[in-house]
Design a protein around this motif. Sequence first.
Motif, PDB file in Angstrom:
ATOM      1  N   LYS A 351     -43.929 -62.038  -7.944  1.00  0.00           N
ATOM      2  CA  LYS A 351     -44.113 -62.498  -6.553  1.00  0.00           C
ATOM      3  C   LYS A 351     -44.040 -61.325  -5.581  1.00  0.00           C
ATOM      4  N   ALA A 352     -43.096 -60.422  -5.827  1.00  0.00           N
ATOM      5  CA  ALA A 352     -42.942 -59.259  -4.943  1.00  0.00           C
ATOM      6  C   ALA A 352     -44.172 -58.359  -5.011  1.00  0.00           C
ATOM      7  N   LEU A 353     -44.758 -58.242  -6.194  1.00  0.00           N
ATOM      8  CA  LEU A 353     -45.960 -57.405  -6.340  1.00  0.00           C
ATOM      9  C   LEU A 353     -47.134 -58.012  -5.580  1.00  0.00           C
ATOM     10  N   GLU A 354     -47.212 -59.357  -5.591  1.00  0.00           N
ATOM     11  CA  GLU A 354     -48.283 -60.028  -4.842  1.00  0.00           C
ATOM     12  C   GLU A 354     -48.159 -59.778  -3.345  1.00  0.00           C
ATOM     13  N   LYS A 355     -46.925 -59.661  -2.870  1.00  0.00           N
ATOM     14  CA  LYS A 355     -46.665 -59.449  -1.437  1.00  0.00           C
ATOM     15  C   LYS A 355     -46.815 -57.985  -1.027  1.00  0.00           C
ATOM     16  N   ASN A 356     -46.945 -57.110  -2.008  1.00  0.00           N
ATOM     17  CA  ASN A 356     -46.875 -55.677  -1.699  1.00  0.00           C
ATOM     18  C   ASN A 356     -47.983 -55.215  -0.765  1.00  0.00           C
ATOM     19  N   ASN A 357     -47.577 -54.436   0.228  1.00  0.00           N
ATOM     20  CA  ASN A 357     -48.508 -53.842   1.176  1.00  0.00           C
ATOM     21  C   ASN A 357     -48.972 -52.504   0.597  1.00  0.00           C
ATOM     22  N   PHE A 358     -50.204 -52.467   0.120  1.00  0.00           N
ATOM     23  CA  PHE A 358     -50.650 -51.320  -0.674  1.00  0.00           C
ATOM     24  C   PHE A 358     -50.916 -50.067   0.158  1.00  0.00           C
ATOM     25  N   SER A 359     -50.420 -48.966  -0.347  1.00  0.00           N
ATOM     26  CA  SER A 359     -50.803 -47.663   0.190  1.00  0.00           C
ATOM     27  C   SER A 359     -51.041 -46.775  -1.026  1.00  0.00           C
ATOM     28  N   ALA A 360     -52.166 -46.052  -1.034  1.00  0.00           N
ATOM     29  CA  ALA A 360     -52.593 -45.361  -2.263  1.00  0.00           C
ATOM     30  C   ALA A 360     -51.745 -44.141  -2.611  1.00  0.00           C
ATOM     31  N   GLU A 361     -51.431 -43.333  -1.605  1.00  0.00           N
ATOM     32  CA  GLU A 361     -50.611 -42.155  -1.877  1.00  0.00           C
ATOM     33  C   GLU A 361     -49.466 -42.086  -0.888  1.00  0.00           C
ATOM     34  N   PRO A 362     -48.471 -42.945  -1.066  1.00  0.00           N
ATOM     35  CA  PRO A 362     -47.412 -43.059  -0.066  1.00  0.00           C
ATOM     36  C   PRO A 362     -46.585 -41.780   0.082  1.00  0.00           C
ATOM     37  N   ASN A 363     -46.244 -41.445   1.330  1.00  0.00           N
ATOM     38  CA  ASN A 363     -45.294 -40.353   1.549  1.00  0.00           C
ATOM     39  C   ASN A 363     -43.876 -40.913   1.444  1.00  0.00           C
ATOM     40  N   LEU A 364     -42.889 -40.041   1.614  1.00  0.00           N
ATOM     41  CA  LEU A 364     -41.501 -40.468   1.402  1.00  0.00           C
ATOM     42  C   LEU A 364     -41.116 -41.633   2.324  1.00  0.00           C
ATOM     43  N   GLU A 365     -41.540 -41.566   3.602  1.00  0.00           N
ATOM     44  CA  GLU A 365     -41.205 -42.635   4.553  1.00  0.00           C
ATOM     45  C   GLU A 365     -41.806 -43.969   4.102  1.00  0.00           C
ATOM     46  N   GLU A 366     -43.055 -43.925   3.647  1.00  0.00           N
ATOM     47  CA  GLU A 366     -43.715 -45.161   3.191  1.00  0.00           C
ATOM     48  C   GLU A 366     -43.058 -45.716   1.929  1.00  0.00           C
ATOM     49  N   ILE A 367     -42.593 -44.810   1.079  1.00  0.00           N
ATOM     50  CA  ILE A 367     -41.896 -45.242  -0.137  1.00  0.00           C
ATOM     51  C   ILE A 367     -40.595 -45.950   0.238  1.00  0.00           C
TER      52      ILE A 367
END
Length: 382
Positions: A351-367
């Motif tokens: 369920k959490a994966l379905e909700k995930n807001n995708f970013s292709a190459e996340p930086n540390l803040e996005e992680i």
Amino acid sequence: MSNLTKIAIFGSTGSIGKSSLEVIAHYPDKFEVTYLSTNQNIELLTEQAKKFKPKGVIVCDDKSFQTLKNSNLLSCKVLPIEGLIEAAQSDEVDVVIAAMVGFAGLESSLEAVKNKKRIALANKETLVVAGHLITKLAKENNAIIVPIDSEHSAIYQCLLGEKRENISKIILTASGGPFLNRPLSEFKNITIAEALKHPNWKMGNKITIDSATLMNKGLEVIEAHWLFGVNKESIDVLIHPQSIVHSMVEFKDGSVKAQLGIPDMKLPIQYALSYPDRLDYNFAKMDFEKYNTLTFFKPDLNKFKCLDLAYKSLNYGGTYPVALNAANEVAVKMFLNNNLSFNDIPELIEKALEKNNFSAEPNLEEIIECDRVTREFCSNFV
Ligand code: MN3
């Protein structure tokens, strides 16, 4: 100046931390402990500090830090969580044993790599959530990452002297955990005590549950992808209940190299500290006559959905492994607190994966943000 290798252990009161100190205690002429850290276990930390006399100890949990600081029990520096960064930058550290549990180990590992320290890496979550960042930083800074995870230590050893382009596949072995032979229909009745009983390895609670769901192997597939630069199609998992073959590499000519040993984390720990050298081993050694049958078979992905979810997350890439890891950490904690049944662990993660807001190459803040949002989502799930 001493010739001793100066070692910081992040997570010294956990299973890997304690085994590391056992190894280090055998080599006072080689190793010196300069920093130790714990989250909350100040009692054991105090005992360790009195024995190993580090320059400083770090207590991540603030309340426990205040308690230890005010106790005046130790003559060395007593530091709060920020001390991890101080230690990662310190000239008093050559090697960082990254043995903290979960996402918490990320920032200090990144800092240690930036400061060209060798990382003896037990915290696989670091590579799972930020593999692209840490491997890039390690390359730029000529920092060596030697895995402590037994499978990856095995692969690392099998790859010495080999060219990456000659690898045809990596075969990660898995014990299969305590529920290998239990039918899926009975998974809902699995108790906490049963899940905490691992057949071969003695480890901390989080990784023991991960081994029971096979999420541990899923995280290790992602870890192998980053450590060895191999794509997911070339990383196989094989169940090997005896845990003697720690992993294997098949090369393009069909030759297979394997690393074997008794299941004891002290061996990969010692190797990570002595690499590229080897030291005498003062603990139990392999007796082949005791293990005359070694078996191997494919894992059942319908039964162990967590492994399947990890493969999918690696395939989607970007923030998916971050969400996978965060959801898994929350799900395991909920299971251990009796708030989630064993078979609902993969359901919650999915369920959490379905909700995930995708970013292709996340930086540390996005992680960090993806980790936070996923934890919040999972914690509110009843
Ligand atoms: Mn492992």
